[in-house]
Design an enzyme around this catalytic site. Structure first.
Site, PDB file in Angstrom:
ATOM      1  CD  GLU A   1      22.785  52.513  40.242  1.00  0.00           C
ATOM      2  OE1 GLU A   1      22.332  51.924  39.259  1.00  0.00           O
ATOM      3  OE2 GLU A   1      23.182  51.911  41.274  1.00  0.00           O
TER       4      GLU A   1
ATOM      5  CB  THR B   1      27.513  45.997  36.583  1.00  0.00           C
ATOM      6  OG1 THR B   1      26.292  45.709  37.273  1.00  0.00           O
ATOM      7  CG2 THR B   1      27.241  47.057  35.528  1.00  0.00           C
TER       8      THR B   1
END
Length: 310
Positions: free
Chosen positions: A130, A183
């Site tokens: 991530e 994001t």
């Protein structure tokens, strides 16, 4: 055993008031990764399906291989592995797409290596993927994707995760409008400072939501599904957001919010019928503004990632 395939589910992160610290898993919607041992040392990505050619094949840029490499580094060993990824999740959807890939890869590789790690221990390796994918090592997608259910991240400095109970009959409707929201863009609109009042309200809501899950108190869950920190800024990036909320609350849904960084919206309901009706009402909202939409209805998945039998 020289080849293992694992599946990891989509997830809803933040869950309104649980910004960066709470997430839960969805049933049957996710990514599948096959990991095969090879003689030559090193990790390679052999193929990726379902991504429209957008995801990198380079081992240092793909979440599957970055996660596995972090695991191998922790073991102090190097292996030869070839990875194949089948994307079941759209990119930039807010459904934990990168997390599901990393989670499935880790569960498959861990099985190949004879399970040197428990499921909990795999989460930090997925967090490294991530970090590479979105610039921050968050666990609110990867933890529920690996472990299943609702997972609270109590502390990041010394990773402390708590798996929470799931009330019977709690359903989620995922509403994915056909637009991509990165994001990085979604994070760029967030305020860097909040007031003491906002912090107090948010703390009360996350505490209430967790208490509601433990007590199977649907009324408390509903009253607590409110985000005063991230949602007010991010909702502006999702057309139809507030119209959808009004429509589903009129049908008896418990509440709704932005899944992860969006644009997917999640709706929690008591019972499958309400969840289905909420999906139909949501579709009508987006059709009015000319946006296509995918609807998915699921109970909260308490299983998480798992090895698929041949």
């Amino acid at each position: 055993m020289k080849k293992v395939t694992a599946f990891a589910p989509a997830t809803v992160a933040n869950v309104s008031c649980g910004f960066d610290i709470l997430g839960f898993a969805i049933d049957d919607l996710g990514d599948k990764v096959t990991v095969e041992l090879k003689e030559a040392v090193g990790l390679t990505v052999a193929r990726i399906e379902g991504d429209g050619g957008k995801l990198p094949l380079e081992a240092d840029k793909n979440t599957c291989t970055v996660a596995i490499q972090a695991m191998l580094d922790a073991l102090g060993t190097q292996k030869g592995m070839e990875i194949s990824l089948e994307k079941g999740l759209p990119l930039g959807s807010g459904m934990g797409s990168s997390a599901a890939s990393a989670a499935a890869a880790l569960v498959a590789a861990n099985e190949l290596l004879g399970k040197p790690f428990e499921k909990n221990d795999l989460v930090p390796f997925a967090m490294e993927a991530e970090r590479m994918a979105c610039g921050a090592a968050h666990a609110d997608n990867v933890a529920p994707s690996i472990l299943g259910g609702f997972v609270l991240i109590r502390d990041y400095d010394h990773l402390d995760m708590v798996k929470l109970p799931v009330p019977k009959g709690l359903y989620c409707t995922l509403v994915h409008p056909h637009l991509e929201l990165k994001t990085a863009d979604s994070r760029s609109v967030l305020r860097q400072q909040i007031s003491l009042k906002e912090a107090t309200v948010q703390s009360g809501n996350i505490a209430g939501l967790i208490a509601g899950l433990y007590q199977s108190d649907y009324g408390l869950i509903s009253r607590s599904l409110k985000d005063v920190i991230a949602e007010p800024s991010r909702a502006l990036l999702i057309p139809g957001f507030y119209e959808l909320r009004e429509a589903v609350m009129d049908l008896g849904a418990l509440g709704s919010g932005i899944s992860g960084s969006g644009p997917t919206i999640f709706i929690l309901s008591q019972g499958r019928n309400t969840a289905i009706q909420a999906g139909e009402a949501s579709k009508a909202v987006f059709e009015k503004i000319g946006l296509g939409v995918d609807i998915y209805v699921s109970e909260v998945n308490d299983r998480g990632a798992y090895v698929q039998t041949p």
